[in-house]
Design a protein around this motif. Structure first.
Motif, PDB file in Angstrom:
ATOM      1  N   SER A 120      -0.873  10.194   5.401  1.00 57.43           N
ATOM      2  CA  SER A 120       0.520  10.942   5.085  1.00 57.43           C
ATOM      3  C   SER A 120       1.079  10.977   6.749  1.00 57.43           C
ATOM      4  O   SER A 120       2.221  10.845   6.775  1.00 57.43           O
ATOM      5  N   ASP A 137       5.575  12.606  -0.761  1.00 65.57           N
ATOM      6  CA  ASP A 137       4.271  11.720  -0.852  1.00 65.57           C
ATOM      7  C   ASP A 137       3.573  11.912  -2.291  1.00 65.57           C
ATOM      8  O   ASP A 137       3.165  13.007  -2.568  1.00 65.57           O
ATOM      9  N   SER A 186       0.832   5.312  -4.169  1.00 64.04           N
ATOM     10  CA  SER A 186      -0.281   4.341  -3.977  1.00 64.04           C
ATOM     11  C   SER A 186      -0.872   3.976  -5.428  1.00 64.04           C
ATOM     12  O   SER A 186      -1.003   4.606  -6.074  1.00 64.04           O
ATOM     13  N   LYS A 232      -6.676   5.687  -8.055  1.00 68.25           N
ATOM     14  CA  LYS A 232      -5.549   6.652  -8.386  1.00 68.25           C
ATOM     15  C   LYS A 232      -5.392   6.625  -9.887  1.00 68.25           C
ATOM     16  O   LYS A 232      -6.019   5.729 -10.712  1.00 68.25           O
ATOM     17  N   CYS A 253       1.650   9.788  -3.802  1.00 71.38           N
ATOM     18  CA  CYS A 253       0.658   8.913  -3.925  1.00 71.38           C
ATOM     19  C   CYS A 253      -0.203   9.257  -4.527  1.00 71.38           C
ATOM     20  O   CYS A 253      -1.335   8.411  -5.073  1.00 71.38           O
ATOM     21  N   GLN A 254      -0.695  10.655  -4.986  1.00 73.56           N
ATOM     22  CA  GLN A 254      -1.598  11.136  -6.049  1.00 73.56           C
ATOM     23  C   GLN A 254      -1.098  11.535  -7.300  1.00 73.56           C
ATOM     24  O   GLN A 254      -1.766  12.214  -7.975  1.00 73.56           O
ATOM     25  N   SER A 287      -4.367  16.414   3.502  1.00 75.14           N
ATOM     26  CA  SER A 287      -4.118  15.393   2.640  1.00 75.14           C
ATOM     27  C   SER A 287      -4.997  14.104   3.355  1.00 75.14           C
ATOM     28  O   SER A 287      -5.868  14.395   4.186  1.00 75.14           O
ATOM     29  N   PHE A 288      -4.717  12.989   2.521  1.00 71.95           N
ATOM     30  CA  PHE A 288      -5.221  11.793   3.122  1.00 71.95           C
ATOM     31  C   PHE A 288      -4.705  11.293   4.621  1.00 71.95           C
ATOM     32  O   PHE A 288      -3.324  11.648   4.495  1.00 71.95           O
ATOM     33  N   SER A 306       0.936  -1.145  -0.042  1.00 72.91           N
ATOM     34  CA  SER A 306       0.166   0.031   0.048  1.00 72.91           C
ATOM     35  C   SER A 306       0.881   1.329  -0.168  1.00 72.91           C
ATOM     36  O   SER A 306       2.166   1.172   0.220  1.00 72.91           O
ATOM     37  N   GLY A 307       0.269   2.457  -0.239  1.00 74.12           N
ATOM     38  CA  GLY A 307       0.801   3.719  -0.052  1.00 74.12           C
ATOM     39  C   GLY A 307       1.226   3.817   1.171  1.00 74.12           C
ATOM     40  O   GLY A 307       2.644   4.474   1.479  1.00 74.12           O
ATOM     41  N   THR A 308       0.462   3.482   2.031  1.00 77.22           N
ATOM     42  CA  THR A 308       0.826   4.023   3.591  1.00 77.22           C
ATOM     43  C   THR A 308       1.943   3.118   4.120  1.00 77.22           C
ATOM     44  O   THR A 308       2.817   3.566   4.707  1.00 77.22           O
TER      45      THR A 308
HETATM   46  C1  LIG Z   1      -1.714  11.445  -0.465  1.00 78.98           C
HETATM   47  C2  LIG Z   1      -1.713  10.226  -0.036  1.00 78.98           C
HETATM   48  N1  LIG Z   1      -0.876   9.570   1.094  1.00 78.98           N
HETATM   49  C3  LIG Z   1      -0.998   8.421   1.216  1.00 78.98           C
HETATM   50  C4  LIG Z   1      -1.922   7.496   0.705  1.00 78.98           C
HETATM   51  C5  LIG Z   1      -2.137   6.123   1.355  1.00 78.98           C
HETATM   52  O1  LIG Z   1      -2.048   5.251   0.131  1.00 78.98           O
HETATM   53  P1  LIG Z   1      -2.879   3.597   0.499  1.00 78.98           P
HETATM   54  O2  LIG Z   1      -4.324   4.009   0.388  1.00 78.98           O
HETATM   55  O3  LIG Z   1      -2.256   3.145  -0.738  1.00 78.98           O
HETATM   56  O4  LIG Z   1      -2.335   3.183   1.672  1.00 78.98           O
HETATM   57  C6  LIG Z   1      -3.042   8.012  -0.088  1.00 78.98           C
HETATM   58  C7  LIG Z   1      -4.121   6.931  -0.804  1.00 78.98           C
HETATM   59  O5  LIG Z   1      -5.072   7.052  -0.454  1.00 78.98           O
HETATM   60  C8  LIG Z   1      -2.780   9.283  -0.751  1.00 78.98           C
HETATM   61  O6  LIG Z   1      -3.681   9.809  -1.206  1.00 78.98           O
END
Ligand SMILES: Cc1ncc(COP(=O)(O)O)c(C=O)c1O
Length: 367
Positions: free
Chosen positions: A86, A154, A178, A183, A156-157, A82-83, A57-59
């Motif tokens: 982060s 980050d 991510s 995405k 991820c987007q 942000s989500f 995952s991105g996390t």
């Molecule tokens: C800016 C940002 N950081 C981190 C993440 C985490 O990625 P994931 O949902 O794959 O764990 C996301 C994704 O949703 C994101 O948009």
């Protein structure tokens, strides 16, 4: 399923991906297969980094970078807009997230606010390329360098975005992507990628995702099971081959929105990019004081909208509880949360769809 005339987002699944999945299931190893190694090679080449390490995952991509770079017992500054992952990733690695407010035009972290946090003792920075718009890495890297802090991106987007001739994902010590289904490039499930030129970080992340293995039955680190599945990697390889074409489509839709909506009073449009910055419009976000009423109007007319994000991270219940954050601490992020509206943005949107959406917005404002 077809509740909306026009949906806000739409992941792509085609015959080529279905064929790649079946081929991977029949002919590749389920875990650590050749598709994973190939995706890593192809992704590193695309981003322009020495290494790309696929994770679950991105996390986890972000958390493993921080574990590898070292943040335990230290502070890292990031954007509250942000989500939540982060900031969570810093906590997962034993650090403390401290926030720096965003720039009012790009919605990325403000360099001046970053500097304040570095002066307050932060030893790392995590800028977020929000909605596919790269943060101002030249100035952030310069300030962080002066303060002996390191910078993690980050991204991820921001798959495919460009900042002054370089791809997002190659702008700091290491970066995270991510591949979640919303995405610009997805593996149609959970997945992520770490990109870096740093051999030490790459080697640690490779071990962290794979039970801390040195060799198959020898472990010299406490690791996790956080690999990218082979089947998902097979999908990712097809998606990566289409990414530039799909991003061009998104950019075209953004230009269409921009040219029609620029004369509507009462809404603020996102930046289209300048000075060598090419955003990839993961989301097309407008700001308006009438956000909730406009959303209701569009949705009544079959147009699905999103809000990214209605609550800034510092005001999430768990962050209020843990860090005693309160309203008013990060005013630009807080007003953005009240005013932001994500219009439909995906590669199956037609010019007619964009026209209809703009007409509905014009109708709402009586222009
Ligand atoms: C800016 C940002 N950081 C981190 C993440 C985490 O990625 P994931 O949902 O794959 O764990 C996301 C994704 O949703 C994101 O948009």
């Amino acid at each position: 399923m077809a509740k909306w005339k026009i949906s806000q987002g739409m992941p792509i699944l085609n015959k080529e991906m279905e064929d790649a999945v079946l081929d991977a299931l029949r002919n590749d190893k389920y875990v650590n297969g050749e598709n994973v190694t190939k995706l890593e090679e192809e992704f590193a080449r695309y981003i322009g980094t020495e290494h790309a390490i696929a994770v679950s995952s991105g996390t986890n991509a972000l958390a493993f970078i921080f574990m590898a770079a070292g943040i335990k017992g230290r502070k890292c500054t990031t954007s509250p807009q942000s989500f939540i992952a982060s900031a969570n990733s810093i906590l997962h690695a034993g650090g403390t997230p401290v926030f720096a407010d965003i720039d009012k035009d790009t919605y990325c972290i403000s360099t001046a606010e970053v500097e304040k946090q570095l002066n307050n003792g932060a030893s790392a920075v995590l800028p977020v390329d929000i909605f596919g718009y790269p943060a101002d890495f030249d100035s952030i890297n310069e300030i962080a360098g002066r303060k002996n802090a390191y910078v993690i991106e980050d991204a991820c987007q921001a798959h495919g975005a460009i900042y002054k001739g370089k791809r997002a994902g190659s702008l700091a010590l290491a970066a995270a992507f991510s591949f979640y289904p919303s995405k610009n490039m997805t593996v149609l499930g959970d997945g992520g990628m770490v990109t870096t030129d740093d051999d030490g970080i790459a080697n640690k992340v490779r071990k962290l995702r794979d039970a801390g293995r040195k060799s198959h039955y020898e472990h010299d680190m406490i690791g996790y099971t956080a690999r990218l599945n082979t089947v998902n990697a097979a999908i990712g390889r097809v998606q990566l081959r289409n990414l530039d074409k799909w991003n061009a489509k998104r950019t075209g839709i953004a230009a269409e929105y921009g040219s029609r909506l620029k004369n509507v009073n009462g809404i603020k449009l996102p930046q289209l990019g300048s000075n060598g910055i090419k955003p990839v419009f993961h989301q097309y976000v407008i700001c308006t004081k009438d956000r909730d009423r406009l959303k209701e109007h569009l949705e009544k007319n079959g147009i699905q909208c999103g809000i990214h994000y209605p609550i800034p991270i510092h005001l999430q219940p768990i962050y209020r509880e843990m860090f005693k954050h309160k309203e008013g601490e990060y005013p630009t992020s807080e007003s953005f949360s009240r005013e932001c509206l994500s219009l439909p943005m995906h590669i199956n949107l037609t010019k007619d769809d964009a026209k209809l959406i703009c007409e509905q917005i014009e109708g709402f404002y009586g222009s």
